[in-house]
Motif scaffolding. Structure first.
Motif, PDB file in Angstrom:
ATOM      1  N   LYS A 211     -34.141   2.014  66.907  1.00 51.72           N
ATOM      2  CA  LYS A 211     -35.445   1.832  66.258  1.00 51.72           C
ATOM      3  C   LYS A 211     -35.606   2.678  64.999  1.00 51.72           C
ATOM      4  O   LYS A 211     -36.561   2.490  64.242  1.00 51.72           O
ATOM      5  CB  LYS A 211     -36.562   2.180  67.245  1.00 51.72           C
ATOM      6  CG  LYS A 211     -36.657   1.234  68.439  1.00 51.72           C
ATOM      7  CD  LYS A 211     -37.705   1.729  69.429  1.00 51.72           C
ATOM      8  CE  LYS A 211     -37.730   0.856  70.679  1.00 51.72           C
ATOM      9  NZ  LYS A 211     -38.681   1.397  71.696  1.00 51.72           N
ATOM     10  N   CYS A 212     -34.685   3.612  64.779  1.00 49.17           N
ATOM     11  CA  CYS A 212     -34.798   4.520  63.636  1.00 49.17           C
ATOM     12  C   CYS A 212     -34.546   3.773  62.322  1.00 49.17           C
ATOM     13  O   CYS A 212     -33.743   2.834  62.264  1.00 49.17           O
ATOM     14  CB  CYS A 212     -33.804   5.663  63.763  1.00 49.17           C
ATOM     15  SG  CYS A 212     -34.137   6.778  65.136  1.00 49.17           S
ATOM     16  N   GLN A 213     -35.218   4.211  61.281  1.00 50.55           N
ATOM     17  CA  GLN A 213     -34.971   3.675  59.956  1.00 50.55           C
ATOM     18  C   GLN A 213     -33.586   4.108  59.481  1.00 50.55           C
ATOM     19  O   GLN A 213     -33.223   5.278  59.581  1.00 50.55           O
ATOM     20  CB  GLN A 213     -36.038   4.173  58.975  1.00 50.55           C
ATOM     21  CG  GLN A 213     -37.427   3.600  59.207  1.00 50.55           C
ATOM     22  CD  GLN A 213     -37.505   2.128  58.825  1.00 50.55           C
ATOM     23  OE1 GLN A 213     -36.768   1.649  57.957  1.00 50.55           O
ATOM     24  NE2 GLN A 213     -38.402   1.405  59.484  1.00 50.55           N
ATOM     25  N   ARG A 214     -32.848   3.173  58.949  1.00 49.77           N
ATOM     26  CA  ARG A 214     -31.501   3.486  58.486  1.00 49.77           C
ATOM     27  C   ARG A 214     -31.512   4.560  57.399  1.00 49.77           C
ATOM     28  O   ARG A 214     -30.672   5.457  57.378  1.00 49.77           O
ATOM     29  CB  ARG A 214     -30.807   2.225  57.963  1.00 49.77           C
ATOM     30  CG  ARG A 214     -30.634   1.133  58.996  1.00 49.77           C
ATOM     31  CD  ARG A 214     -29.918  -0.056  58.387  1.00 49.77           C
ATOM     32  NE  ARG A 214     -29.829  -1.183  59.313  1.00 49.77           N
ATOM     33  CZ  ARG A 214     -29.224  -2.328  59.033  1.00 49.77           C
ATOM     34  NH1 ARG A 214     -28.669  -2.504  57.824  1.00 49.77           N
ATOM     35  NH2 ARG A 214     -29.175  -3.295  59.916  1.00 49.77           N
ATOM     36  N   SER A 215     -32.460   4.466  56.494  1.00 51.83           N
ATOM     37  CA  SER A 215     -32.535   5.422  55.395  1.00 51.83           C
ATOM     38  C   SER A 215     -32.795   6.838  55.910  1.00 51.83           C
ATOM     39  O   SER A 215     -32.258   7.814  55.381  1.00 51.83           O
ATOM     40  CB  SER A 215     -33.626   5.012  54.407  1.00 51.83           C
ATOM     41  OG  SER A 215     -34.889   4.906  55.062  1.00 51.83           O
ATOM     42  N   TRP A 216     -33.624   6.945  56.969  1.00 51.51           N
ATOM     43  CA  TRP A 216     -33.917   8.251  57.552  1.00 51.51           C
ATOM     44  C   TRP A 216     -32.667   8.833  58.211  1.00 51.51           C
ATOM     45  O   TRP A 216     -32.358  10.020  58.081  1.00 51.51           O
ATOM     46  CB  TRP A 216     -35.044   8.116  58.572  1.00 51.51           C
ATOM     47  CG  TRP A 216     -35.461   9.425  59.184  1.00 51.51           C
ATOM     48  CD1 TRP A 216     -36.351  10.318  58.681  1.00 51.51           C
ATOM     49  CD2 TRP A 216     -34.985   9.982  60.416  1.00 51.51           C
ATOM     50  NE1 TRP A 216     -36.475  11.403  59.519  1.00 51.51           N
ATOM     51  CE2 TRP A 216     -35.636  11.229  60.597  1.00 51.51           C
ATOM     52  CE3 TRP A 216     -34.073   9.563  61.385  1.00 51.51           C
ATOM     53  CZ2 TRP A 216     -35.409  12.039  61.700  1.00 51.51           C
ATOM     54  CZ3 TRP A 216     -33.839  10.371  62.486  1.00 51.51           C
ATOM     55  CH2 TRP A 216     -34.502  11.596  62.644  1.00 51.51           C
ATOM     56  N   ILE A 217     -31.926   7.985  58.934  1.00 49.30           N
ATOM     57  CA  ILE A 217     -30.686   8.429  59.585  1.00 49.30           C
ATOM     58  C   ILE A 217     -29.680   8.896  58.534  1.00 49.30           C
ATOM     59  O   ILE A 217     -29.047   9.949  58.674  1.00 49.30           O
ATOM     60  CB  ILE A 217     -30.084   7.282  60.425  1.00 49.30           C
ATOM     61  CG1 ILE A 217     -30.957   7.021  61.658  1.00 49.30           C
ATOM     62  CG2 ILE A 217     -28.652   7.615  60.839  1.00 49.30           C
ATOM     63  CD1 ILE A 217     -30.929   8.099  62.699  1.00 49.30           C
ATOM     64  N   LYS A 218     -29.539   8.142  57.464  1.00 47.13           N
ATOM     65  CA  LYS A 218     -28.599   8.497  56.404  1.00 47.13           C
ATOM     66  C   LYS A 218     -28.981   9.818  55.752  1.00 47.13           C
ATOM     67  O   LYS A 218     -28.123  10.666  55.456  1.00 47.13           O
ATOM     68  CB  LYS A 218     -28.542   7.385  55.358  1.00 47.13           C
ATOM     69  CG  LYS A 218     -27.557   7.643  54.235  1.00 47.13           C
ATOM     70  CD  LYS A 218     -27.531   6.465  53.258  1.00 47.13           C
ATOM     71  CE  LYS A 218     -26.552   6.715  52.116  1.00 47.13           C
ATOM     72  NZ  LYS A 218     -26.529   5.569  51.159  1.00 47.13           N
ATOM     73  N   LYS A 219     -30.273  10.024  55.521  1.00 50.50           N
ATOM     74  CA  LYS A 219     -30.745  11.238  54.843  1.00 50.50           C
ATOM     75  C   LYS A 219     -30.584  12.473  55.718  1.00 50.50           C
ATOM     76  O   LYS A 219     -30.153  13.535  55.237  1.00 50.50           O
ATOM     77  CB  LYS A 219     -32.213  11.062  54.450  1.00 50.50           C
ATOM     78  CG  LYS A 219     -32.814  12.289  53.766  1.00 50.50           C
ATOM     79  CD  LYS A 219     -34.277  12.046  53.399  1.00 50.50           C
ATOM     80  CE  LYS A 219     -34.887  13.294  52.762  1.00 50.50           C
ATOM     81  NZ  LYS A 219     -36.310  13.080  52.398  1.00 50.50           N
ATOM     82  N   HIS A 220     -30.912  12.368  56.997  1.00 49.66           N
ATOM     83  CA  HIS A 220     -30.937  13.538  57.865  1.00 49.66           C
ATOM     84  C   HIS A 220     -29.649  13.729  58.668  1.00 49.66           C
ATOM     85  O   HIS A 220     -29.440  14.816  59.234  1.00 49.66           O
ATOM     86  CB  HIS A 220     -32.125  13.445  58.831  1.00 49.66           C
ATOM     87  CG  HIS A 220     -33.452  13.573  58.153  1.00 49.66           C
ATOM     88  ND1 HIS A 220     -34.134  12.492  57.624  1.00 49.66           N
ATOM     89  CD2 HIS A 220     -34.216  14.666  57.883  1.00 49.66           C
ATOM     90  CE1 HIS A 220     -35.273  12.907  57.087  1.00 49.66           C
ATOM     91  NE2 HIS A 220     -35.351  14.219  57.228  1.00 49.66           N
ATOM     92  N   TYR A 221     -28.791  12.691  58.715  1.00 50.51           N
ATOM     93  CA  TYR A 221     -27.553  12.817  59.480  1.00 50.51           C
ATOM     94  C   TYR A 221     -26.345  12.475  58.597  1.00 50.51           C
ATOM     95  O   TYR A 221     -25.815  13.345  57.926  1.00 50.51           O
ATOM     96  CB  TYR A 221     -27.600  11.951  60.747  1.00 50.51           C
ATOM     97  CG  TYR A 221     -28.556  12.512  61.781  1.00 50.51           C
ATOM     98  CD1 TYR A 221     -28.123  13.405  62.746  1.00 50.51           C
ATOM     99  CD2 TYR A 221     -29.898  12.147  61.776  1.00 50.51           C
ATOM    100  CE1 TYR A 221     -28.993  13.935  63.684  1.00 50.51           C
ATOM    101  CE2 TYR A 221     -30.790  12.670  62.710  1.00 50.51           C
ATOM    102  CZ  TYR A 221     -30.328  13.573  63.659  1.00 50.51           C
ATOM    103  OH  TYR A 221     -31.193  14.108  64.572  1.00 50.51           O
ATOM    104  N   SER A 222     -25.942  11.238  58.590  1.00 51.21           N
ATOM    105  CA  SER A 222     -24.759  10.878  57.802  1.00 51.21           C
ATOM    106  C   SER A 222     -24.667   9.372  57.640  1.00 51.21           C
ATOM    107  O   SER A 222     -25.347   8.602  58.331  1.00 51.21           O
ATOM    108  CB  SER A 222     -23.485  11.380  58.499  1.00 51.21           C
ATOM    109  OG  SER A 222     -23.289  10.696  59.724  1.00 51.21           O
ATOM    110  N   VAL A 223     -23.782   8.964  56.738  1.00 51.86           N
ATOM    111  CA  VAL A 223     -23.505   7.539  56.554  1.00 51.86           C
ATOM    112  C   VAL A 223     -22.860   6.965  57.810  1.00 51.86           C
ATOM    113  O   VAL A 223     -23.086   5.806  58.173  1.00 51.86           O
ATOM    114  CB  VAL A 223     -22.592   7.323  55.330  1.00 51.86           C
ATOM    115  CG1 VAL A 223     -22.200   5.857  55.205  1.00 51.86           C
ATOM    116  CG2 VAL A 223     -23.273   7.801  54.059  1.00 51.86           C
TER     117      VAL A 223
END
Length: 427
Positions: A211-223
């Protein structure tokens, strides 16, 4: 990617242990573990051993009392047997699809695109039954539309006994139900530290993650984690492993020694063996190399004088001929060896690999072209037919050396050595 993409992940259960059980039925239904090099730590466990609370990586000496009591069995790692059983496993999978991507020694992705959706579960069951019948290996089969979802399906196939070891997860509603009860740490690509961090932020299950936003995951974690989320959402974006083989620029063969090694002759034998094996791998990949690194070192965990040194080797031209590297082992060891040390490990690493198709030659020098040897082709053919090291360089030696791994509980090489083939007699 098209919506008709279907992938089956076929994963052998407790692979090393299962290989041992195929040829020794007395090991069935008892706690069994397989040890790492030199019989150091437990690297494979059966469910029965896990139930006793024995953790992965447990040093063998800590459970030696259980072995002596007959409560558990520990076997030395038999990589020759496991490698051959893996080849047989993959060959069976190839009977079901022309597109099999070998992911590791005990698992592979099988392309099932084109089969009717209502037949996918039956196909998975047939694959499982055929592998069991032809190799004796128990496997789990997870089917879905992306690699990560197929991994998730495989997790369910192994965890929930009612599935019979096969799960079809192509239906989106089934995906949602499974993700809702799957801990986020069980998702492929989510390691322990990332799992702990996600849980601190309220993301406890695979359903929470998707359910997480992809952009949020990329910003706070990794590609990489963003790609995992995409896959869980049904978007296939993890490329084939063999599409990236051009990025593999080295081959290394190294090993910790089973006993005390102080003599130069033993180091020479070990390095000759490692160089031979590295070149075999190089030829199997149809690649060439011009540079290599040789290293020797003592045991950093011992309270003793320490020594670690390496040297770079350069061949006259790019080659996969074992002999050209063996010629350089002696002068390299003359430069590296220091008397008075107890050596624990040595290794041989080939660098800057290239294939014949991608090699750029030198118009002014014919010697710069990759060199392939007919003798090496014959050597490989003989060893593939009659067993590894049927033919080998004399510099390796002919007697068991002190540098060889300690394998006190090694099973026979049932499928690759004539003298170890099982015999059946009738009374």
């Amino acid at each position: 990617m098209g919506s008709d993409k279907v992938i089956a992940l076929c994963d052998a259960n407790s692979f090393y242990c299962s290989c041992e059980r195929v040829f020794d039925p007395t090991l069935l239904n008892i706690p069994l573990g397989v040890l790492s090099n030199n019989d150091g730590c437990i690297v494979a466990r059966t469910p029965e051993l896990k139930a006793l609370g024995v953790k992965m990586g447990t040093p063998a000496f800590k459970v030696r009392h259980l072995v002596e009591q007959g409560a558990i069995v520990l076997k030395s790692s038999n990589y020759t047997l496991y490698g051959d059983m893996s080849s047989r496993f993959m060959w069976v999978l190839e009977q079901f699809s022309p597109d099999v991507e070998v992911y590791s020694i005990d698992e592979a992705f099988v392309d099932l695109a084109g089969f009717p959706k209502e037949q996918l579960l039956m196909m998975g069951q047939q694959i499982k039954q055929r592998v069991q019948q032809w190799t004796g290996l128990p496997i789990g089969v997870g089917i879905s539309t992306t690699k990560t979802l197929a991994k998730l399906a495989n997790y369910a196939a192994k965890k929930y006994r009612a599935t019979g070891g096969v799960v079809d997860l192509t239906d989106s509603k089934r995906q949602q139900r499974l993700m809702a009860i799957t801990p986020v740490g069980e998702v492929w690509g989510v390691g322990r530290k990332i799992s702990q961090r996600l849980q601190r932020q309220g993301i406890h299950t695979a359903a929470d993650l998707v359910k997480c936003q992809r952009s949020w995951i990329k910003k706070h974690y990794s590609v990489v984690l963003e790609r995992t989320v995409c896959e869980l959402q049904g978007e296939s974006c993890i490329p084939r492993e063999d599409e990236n083989t051009g990025n593999k620029h080295q081959i290394i063969c190294s090993r910790s020694f089973g006993g005390r090694v102080t003599e130069k002759s033993d180091l020479h034998s070990a390095l000759s063996s490692f160089a031979t094996r590295a070149c075999e791998k190089l030829r199997s990949q149809q690649k060439f190399a011009r540079e290599a690194v040789v290293f020797i070192r003592t045991d950093p965990f011992k309270e003793a004088p320490q020594y670690c040194q390496s040297i770079r080797l350069v061949a006259p031209s790019r080659t996969n001929d074992t002999r050209l590297w063996l010629q350089q082992i002696t002068p390299a060891l003359d430069a590296l060896y220091q008397q008075g040390y107890v050596y624990k490990k040595a290794g041989f690493m080939l660098l800057d690999l290239c294939g014949s198709q991608s090699f750029q030659g030198d118009l002014l020098s014919m010697n710069s072209l990759p060199e392939a040897s007919e003798i090496m082709k014959v050597l490989d053919a003989v060893n593939q037919r009659f067993g590894q090291q049927t033919l080998k360089p004399a510099s390796i030696g002919f007697q068991p050396a002190g540098w060889c791994m300690s394998q006190q509980s090694l099973s026979p090489k049932y499928t690759t050595r004539w003298s170890d083939i099982m015999t059946v007699g009738a009374k």
